[in-house]
Write an enzyme that holds these catalytic residues in place. Structure first.
Site, PDB file in Angstrom:
ATOM      1  N   ASP A  22       0.833  -1.211   0.000  1.00 13.96           N
ATOM      2  CA  ASP A  22       0.000   0.000   0.000  1.00 13.96           C
ATOM      3  C   ASP A  22       0.867   1.261   0.000  1.00 13.96           C
ATOM      4  O   ASP A  22       1.986   1.249   0.498  1.00 13.96           O
ATOM      5  CB  ASP A  22      -0.910  -0.029   1.241  1.00 13.96           C
ATOM      6  CG  ASP A  22      -2.074   0.949   1.122  1.00 13.96           C
ATOM      7  OD1 ASP A  22      -2.308   1.477   0.017  1.00 13.96           O
ATOM      8  OD2 ASP A  22      -2.740   1.190   2.146  1.00 13.96           O
ATOM      9  N   ASN A  70     -10.537  -2.754  -6.326  1.00 12.25           N
ATOM     10  CA  ASN A  70      -9.740  -1.908  -7.231  1.00 12.25           C
ATOM     11  C   ASN A  70     -10.388  -1.744  -8.607  1.00 12.25           C
ATOM     12  O   ASN A  70     -10.062  -0.809  -9.346  1.00 12.25           O
ATOM     13  CB  ASN A  70      -8.323  -2.468  -7.406  1.00 12.25           C
ATOM     14  CG  ASN A  70      -7.424  -2.247  -6.203  1.00 12.25           C
ATOM     15  OD1 ASN A  70      -6.448  -2.985  -5.991  1.00 12.25           O
ATOM     16  ND2 ASN A  70      -7.724  -1.255  -5.375  1.00 12.25           N
ATOM     17  N   TRP A  71     -11.352  -2.624  -8.960  1.00 14.31           N
ATOM     18  CA  TRP A  71     -12.067  -2.441 -10.239  1.00 14.31           C
ATOM     19  C   TRP A  71     -12.844  -1.137 -10.245  1.00 14.31           C
ATOM     20  O   TRP A  71     -13.246  -0.654 -11.305  1.00 14.31           O
ATOM     21  CB  TRP A  71     -13.025  -3.610 -10.500  1.00 14.31           C
ATOM     22  CG  TRP A  71     -12.353  -4.904 -10.854  1.00 14.31           C
ATOM     23  CD1 TRP A  71     -12.386  -6.065 -10.147  1.00 14.31           C
ATOM     24  CD2 TRP A  71     -11.552  -5.196 -12.016  1.00 14.31           C
ATOM     25  NE1 TRP A  71     -11.652  -7.048 -10.777  1.00 14.31           N
ATOM     26  CE2 TRP A  71     -11.140  -6.542 -11.941  1.00 14.31           C
ATOM     27  CE3 TRP A  71     -11.139  -4.437 -13.128  1.00 14.31           C
ATOM     28  CZ2 TRP A  71     -10.328  -7.148 -12.909  1.00 14.31           C
ATOM     29  CZ3 TRP A  71     -10.340  -5.045 -14.097  1.00 14.31           C
ATOM     30  CH2 TRP A  71      -9.947  -6.381 -13.978  1.00 14.31           C
TER      31      TRP A  71
HETATM   32  C1  FPP Z   1      -1.791   0.127  -3.411  1.00 12.95           C
HETATM   33  O1  FPP Z   1      -1.382   1.470  -3.467  1.00 12.95           O
HETATM   34  C2  FPP Z   1      -1.245  -0.655  -4.497  1.00 12.95           C
HETATM   35  C3  FPP Z   1      -1.980  -1.253  -5.482  1.00 12.95           C
HETATM   36  C4  FPP Z   1      -3.444  -1.140  -5.565  1.00 12.95           C
HETATM   37  C5  FPP Z   1      -1.370  -2.025  -6.550  1.00 12.95           C
HETATM   38  C6  FPP Z   1      -0.049  -2.679  -6.290  1.00 12.95           C
HETATM   39  C7  FPP Z   1       0.591  -2.875  -7.606  1.00 12.95           C
HETATM   40  C8  FPP Z   1       1.916  -2.806  -7.871  1.00 12.95           C
HETATM   41  C9  FPP Z   1       2.942  -2.606  -6.859  1.00 12.95           C
HETATM   42  C10 FPP Z   1       2.404  -2.880  -9.287  1.00 12.95           C
HETATM   43  C11 FPP Z   1       2.024  -4.068 -10.080  1.00 12.95           C
HETATM   44  C12 FPP Z   1       2.280  -5.352  -9.437  1.00 12.95           C
HETATM   45  C13 FPP Z   1       2.899  -6.407  -9.984  1.00 12.95           C
HETATM   46  C14 FPP Z   1       2.941  -7.679  -9.223  1.00 12.95           C
HETATM   47  C15 FPP Z   1       3.564  -6.354 -11.299  1.00 12.95           C
HETATM   48  P1  FPP Z   1      -2.500   2.590  -3.528  1.00 12.95           P
HETATM   49  O2  FPP Z   1      -2.615   2.992  -4.955  1.00 12.95           O
HETATM   50  O3  FPP Z   1      -3.737   2.093  -2.901  1.00 12.95           O
HETATM   51  O4  FPP Z   1      -1.840   3.713  -2.675  1.00 12.95           O
HETATM   52  P2  FPP Z   1      -2.595   4.855  -1.833  1.00 12.95           P
HETATM   53  O5  FPP Z   1      -3.278   4.156  -0.713  1.00 12.95           O
HETATM   54  O6  FPP Z   1      -1.474   5.716  -1.376  1.00 12.95           O
HETATM   55  O7  FPP Z   1      -3.528   5.542  -2.771  1.00 12.95           O
END
Ligand code: FPP
Length: 253
Positions: A22, A70-71
């Site tokens: 996260d 996340n969708w």
């Molecule tokens: C959460 O950060 C992260 C995700 C929803 C996606 C995680 C994906 C990756 C690290 C890249 C792709 C993965 C692979 C395995 C190739 P957030 O966007 O929710 O952060 P925030 O809470 O600060 O908004």
């Protein structure tokens, strides 16, 4: 090698580590960049942690890469994440094979766009004979989705006589979950200073140790991972028993 690395006891490592990655979005915002830039940098941390875990010979590493919820994110961000998934698989399949890492996935992957699904299946197939670490990506995954599916399948099997309701116990339930071939996590890590589980492996983490790190995922390094291993090894896992029972092996204490 670092201090933390040298403190790790190779004989007491967790068998299965699960991570809620996260903080990509906040990290990007803090750097004045779009959210996708945070995800792009998050891939570096994915690579670092996969390498660290494989080197330590941890058997299973599950990463929460994309949740059912996340969708609901803006299409542009979903597209960026799907694109990253494809490019990472393309770039890393050879490395996974070289390091004897097997890729698996849990989640409603049929919802993924077809080219992403096909790429993923190609990598799973190509790495399926590897016997080192299993890198398990949770994609289009949420516990409530998984538990709903489990209840549906169990009730179908009860209806057709394959199973009787009195046979249902925790082992049967585990065998109907997407993680049926994977032991429960010993350790769950969440980055970015949030203290939540967010619909991740709710059944499976019943006895997991929890570690909340304030580090944003794109800043998460091997060193942070080693530090957490050392912290984990200082804890006593009691599984509902008393400390004396665990320390002496005497169940009567
Ligand atoms: C959460 O950060 C992260 C995700 C929803 C996606 C995680 C994906 C990756 C690290 C890249 C792709 C993965 C692979 C395995 C190739 P957030 O966007 O929710 O952060 P925030 O809470 O600060 O908004």
């Amino acid at each position: 090698m670092s201090d933390f690395y040298n403190q790790i006891n190779r004989n007491a490592l967790p068998c299965h580590v699960a991570i809620i990655m996260d903080g990509n979005g906040r990290w990007a915002k803090a750097n004045g960049k779009p959210r996708a830039y945070g995800h792009l940098n998050g891939v570096k941390s994915v690579r670092a942690v996969t390498e660290a875990a494989a080197e330590l010979q941890i058997k299973y590493l599950t990463l929460y890469a994309f949740s059912t919820e996340n969708w609901n994110r803006p299409k542009e961000e979903i597209d960026a994440l799907m694109g990253l998934l494809v490019s990472t698989i393309e770039a890393e399949t050879a490395t996974l094979n070289k390091n004897n890492v097997r890729l698996t996935t849990i989640g409603d992957t049929k919802r993924l766009p077809e080219p992403v699904y096909n790429k993923l299946m190609g990598c799973i197939e190509s790495t399926s004979a590897n016997t080192g670490m299993t890198l398990n990506l949770a994609l289009s995954y949420s516990s409530r989705w998984e538990i709903t599916e489990m209840v549906r399948h169990i009730s179908e099997d009860v209806k057709t006589g394959k199973l009787t309701s009195s046979q249902i116990d925790d082992k049967i339930i585990s065998s109907y979950l997407t993680t049926k071939n994977i032991p429960d996590p010993d350790l769950l890590i969440r980055t970015s200073g949030e203290y939540r589980i967010s619909n991740f492996l709710l059944w499976q983490i019943a006895y997991a140790e929890l570690y909340f790190s304030s580090v944003m995922w794109p800043d998460f390094t091997k060193e942070h991972f080693y530090e957490i291993m050392v912290d984990y090894q200082k804890r006593q896992r009691r599984f509902g028993k008393t400390g004396e029972q665990i320390e002496t092996g005497n169940e009567n204490l």
